[in-house]
Design an enzyme around this catalytic site. Structure first.
Site, PDB file in Angstrom:
ATOM      1  N   THR A  43       0.830  -1.207   0.000  1.00 52.73           N
ATOM      2  CA  THR A  43       0.000   0.000   0.000  1.00 52.73           C
ATOM      3  C   THR A  43       0.865   1.257   0.000  1.00 52.73           C
ATOM      4  O   THR A  43       0.644   2.181  -0.786  1.00 52.73           O
ATOM      5  CB  THR A  43      -0.913   0.015   1.247  1.00 52.73           C
ATOM      6  OG1 THR A  43      -1.689  -1.179   1.283  1.00 52.73           O
ATOM      7  CG2 THR A  43      -1.843   1.218   1.230  1.00 52.73           C
ATOM      8  N   THR A  44       1.882   1.289   0.875  1.00 51.87           N
ATOM      9  CA  THR A  44       2.770   2.447   0.972  1.00 51.87           C
ATOM     10  C   THR A  44       3.579   2.626  -0.302  1.00 51.87           C
ATOM     11  O   THR A  44       3.996   3.741  -0.631  1.00 51.87           O
ATOM     12  CB  THR A  44       3.714   2.298   2.185  1.00 51.87           C
ATOM     13  OG1 THR A  44       2.927   2.001   3.341  1.00 51.87           O
ATOM     14  CG2 THR A  44       4.513   3.561   2.441  1.00 51.87           C
TER      15      THR A  44
ATOM     16  N   TYR B  16     -12.893  -4.328  -2.671  1.00 51.12           N
ATOM     17  CA  TYR B  16     -14.052  -3.848  -3.428  1.00 51.12           C
ATOM     18  C   TYR B  16     -15.161  -4.878  -3.598  1.00 51.12           C
ATOM     19  O   TYR B  16     -16.335  -4.568  -3.378  1.00 51.12           O
ATOM     20  CB  TYR B  16     -13.640  -3.321  -4.823  1.00 51.12           C
ATOM     21  CG  TYR B  16     -14.777  -2.656  -5.548  1.00 51.12           C
ATOM     22  CD1 TYR B  16     -15.197  -1.375  -5.194  1.00 51.12           C
ATOM     23  CD2 TYR B  16     -15.461  -3.308  -6.570  1.00 51.12           C
ATOM     24  CE1 TYR B  16     -16.270  -0.773  -5.840  1.00 51.12           C
ATOM     25  CE2 TYR B  16     -16.530  -2.716  -7.233  1.00 51.12           C
ATOM     26  CZ  TYR B  16     -16.935  -1.443  -6.872  1.00 51.12           C
ATOM     27  OH  TYR B  16     -17.991  -0.860  -7.504  1.00 51.12           O
TER      28      TYR B  16
ATOM     29  N   TYR C   3      -2.682 -10.507   4.409  1.00 51.79           N
ATOM     30  CA  TYR C   3      -2.734  -9.094   4.792  1.00 51.79           C
ATOM     31  C   TYR C   3      -4.192  -8.694   4.989  1.00 51.79           C
ATOM     32  O   TYR C   3      -4.965  -8.679   4.038  1.00 51.79           O
ATOM     33  CB  TYR C   3      -2.055  -8.252   3.703  1.00 51.79           C
ATOM     34  CG  TYR C   3      -2.035  -6.757   3.922  1.00 51.79           C
ATOM     35  CD1 TYR C   3      -2.346  -6.166   5.144  1.00 51.79           C
ATOM     36  CD2 TYR C   3      -1.677  -5.908   2.870  1.00 51.79           C
ATOM     37  CE1 TYR C   3      -2.311  -4.787   5.317  1.00 51.79           C
ATOM     38  CE2 TYR C   3      -1.625  -4.526   3.037  1.00 51.79           C
ATOM     39  CZ  TYR C   3      -1.957  -3.980   4.258  1.00 51.79           C
ATOM     40  OH  TYR C   3      -1.919  -2.615   4.422  1.00 51.79           O
TER      41      TYR C   3
ATOM     42  N   ARG D 117      -9.426  -0.494   4.382  1.00 52.54           N
ATOM     43  CA  ARG D 117      -9.149  -0.205   2.973  1.00 52.54           C
ATOM     44  C   ARG D 117      -9.848  -1.164   2.016  1.00 52.54           C
ATOM     45  O   ARG D 117     -10.185  -0.786   0.895  1.00 52.54           O
ATOM     46  CB  ARG D 117      -7.638  -0.257   2.706  1.00 52.54           C
ATOM     47  CG  ARG D 117      -6.880   0.988   3.173  1.00 52.54           C
ATOM     48  CD  ARG D 117      -5.431   0.915   2.737  1.00 52.54           C
ATOM     49  NE  ARG D 117      -4.673   2.104   3.123  1.00 52.54           N
ATOM     50  CZ  ARG D 117      -4.452   3.152   2.338  1.00 52.54           C
ATOM     51  NH1 ARG D 117      -4.953   3.179   1.126  1.00 52.54           N
ATOM     52  NH2 ARG D 117      -3.737   4.169   2.768  1.00 52.54           N
TER      53      ARG D 117
ATOM     54  N   LYS E 163      -0.223 -10.142   8.243  1.00 50.25           N
ATOM     55  CA  LYS E 163      -0.114  -8.744   8.639  1.00 50.25           C
ATOM     56  C   LYS E 163      -1.513  -8.331   9.071  1.00 50.25           C
ATOM     57  O   LYS E 163      -2.428  -8.205   8.248  1.00 50.25           O
ATOM     58  CB  LYS E 163       0.380  -7.878   7.472  1.00 50.25           C
ATOM     59  CG  LYS E 163       0.415  -6.385   7.813  1.00 50.25           C
ATOM     60  CD  LYS E 163       0.798  -5.546   6.600  1.00 50.25           C
ATOM     61  CE  LYS E 163       0.745  -4.062   6.929  1.00 50.25           C
ATOM     62  NZ  LYS E 163       1.054  -3.206   5.751  1.00 50.25           N
TER      63      LYS E 163
ATOM     64  N   ILE F 141       5.082  -4.239  10.105  1.00 53.30           N
ATOM     65  CA  ILE F 141       5.373  -3.750   8.766  1.00 53.30           C
ATOM     66  C   ILE F 141       5.119  -2.245   8.835  1.00 53.30           C
ATOM     67  O   ILE F 141       3.981  -1.803   8.914  1.00 53.30           O
ATOM     68  CB  ILE F 141       4.527  -4.455   7.699  1.00 53.30           C
ATOM     69  CG1 ILE F 141       4.934  -5.941   7.632  1.00 53.30           C
ATOM     70  CG2 ILE F 141       4.716  -3.799   6.331  1.00 53.30           C
ATOM     71  CD1 ILE F 141       4.150  -6.779   6.656  1.00 53.30           C
TER      72      ILE F 141
END
Length: 308
Positions: A44-45, A107, A133, A138, A161, A203
């Site tokens: 994501t980052t 989504y 994850y 999100r 994660k 993380i």
């Protein structure tokens, strides 16, 4: 290998928005020299949602090449299509990637059975270790402990994660899975508490600009030296929070550029630059010297000559 301070690496870009390999080399060397335990590339980052598939693959390949086996590389390979996630995962077999980080499908909001079948299918189609994850804020779906337990039975699904923000999840997961299964925090501000409750590390977003401090914090916490770890965390806690005043990676990328780790703070639309108010808040925190080692170390400060 996958315990302690794992950085969620930013993706450096030039002014035109292309991947900047010079800056990538700089930040990878910075993490190796500051004892970061592993790198997550294109999570994501790392702006995975705005990179093309070709860029995604090439960026991870470049990260592996630059690192030269000096630090484990975890490839971000999640997708909301199971078929796409499998194809992406298979691209990184036998090229030096140590594991994959696979986010829950976003989504389309699958059921728990859908989540189980998704990760089961990926596991069956690769030999690479898989780290699940879970980030409901999100993705719009939540990978629950019972489903994690079912997935932990696959040999190459080695951990998760956990970024639900619910610290009670740690015990719920630990009570179900085997001892070797890794539980890694996805939130800097609660990472120390997470490790104290039995987690294996974090993380980290903050580690992009405070790698030495985050590595030391995690090392102390894993040694159960919580008093010393809490002293470091106290110095970093405000920075943890500031870096999420706008959507990640907007603040962290701007801060990394400001201290000289990357040449530019270019973002791709729909991500935009932080507001003037946020910039002032970040600068105020940087001036306090919490990341002074980066600012003063000429070995890493090769791009930015201006003072903060």
């Amino acid at each position: 290998m996958f315990k302690g301070n794992i950085v969620a690496l930013i993706t450096p870009m030039d002014k035109k928005g292309n991947i900047c390999l010079d800056s990538l080399k700089n930040i990878i060397n910075y993490h190796i020299n500051n004892k970061t335990n592993a790198i997550v590339s294109v999570g994501t980052t790392g702006e995975s949602s705005t990179l093309t598939k070709k860029e995604h693959i090439n960026l991870i390949l470049s990260t592996v090449k630059i690192s030269r086996n000096r630090i484990p590389i975890i490839a971000g390979t999640g997708a909301n299509s199971t078929k796409e996630a499998i194809l992406l995962t298979k691209k990184f077999e036998n090229i030096g990637v140590s594991a994959c980080l696979s986010v829950t499908p976003y989504y389309n909001k699958p059921s728990q059975e859908g989540l189980y079948q998704h990760f089961k299918k990926i596991s069956e189609n690769t030999s690479l270790p898989q780290i699940l994850y879970n980030v409901p804020s999100r993705t719009g779906c939540d990978l629950l402990p019972k489903t994690i337990f079912r997935l932990s039975k696959f040999k190459n699904i080695i951990g998760i994660k956990e970024a639900s923000g619910d610290l009670s999840r740690i015990n719920k997961i630990k009570n179900l899975i085997h001892k070797k299964f890794l539980i890694i925090s996805g939130d800097d501000s609660t990472a120390l508490d997470f490790i104290q409750l039995g987690g294996n590390g974090v993380i980290s977003v903050t580690s992009n600009i405070a790698a030495k401090e985050m590595s030391k914090l995690c090392s102390l916490a894993l040694q159960k030296k919580f008093k010393k770890a809490r002293k470091i965390n106290k110095k970093l806690i405000k920075l943890h929070n500031i870096l999420f005043l706008e959507s990640n990676p907007i603040p962290i990328k701007w801060a990394a550029n400001k201290i000289g780790l990357i040449k530019n703070n270019t973002l791709r639309l729909p991500m935009t630059q932080p507001s003037k108010k946020i910039k002032k808040i970040i600068i105020k925190e940087l001036k306090k010297g919490k990341i002074e080692i980066i600012k003063k170390n000429k070995k890493y400060n090769i791009f930015q000559k201006n003072k903060i």
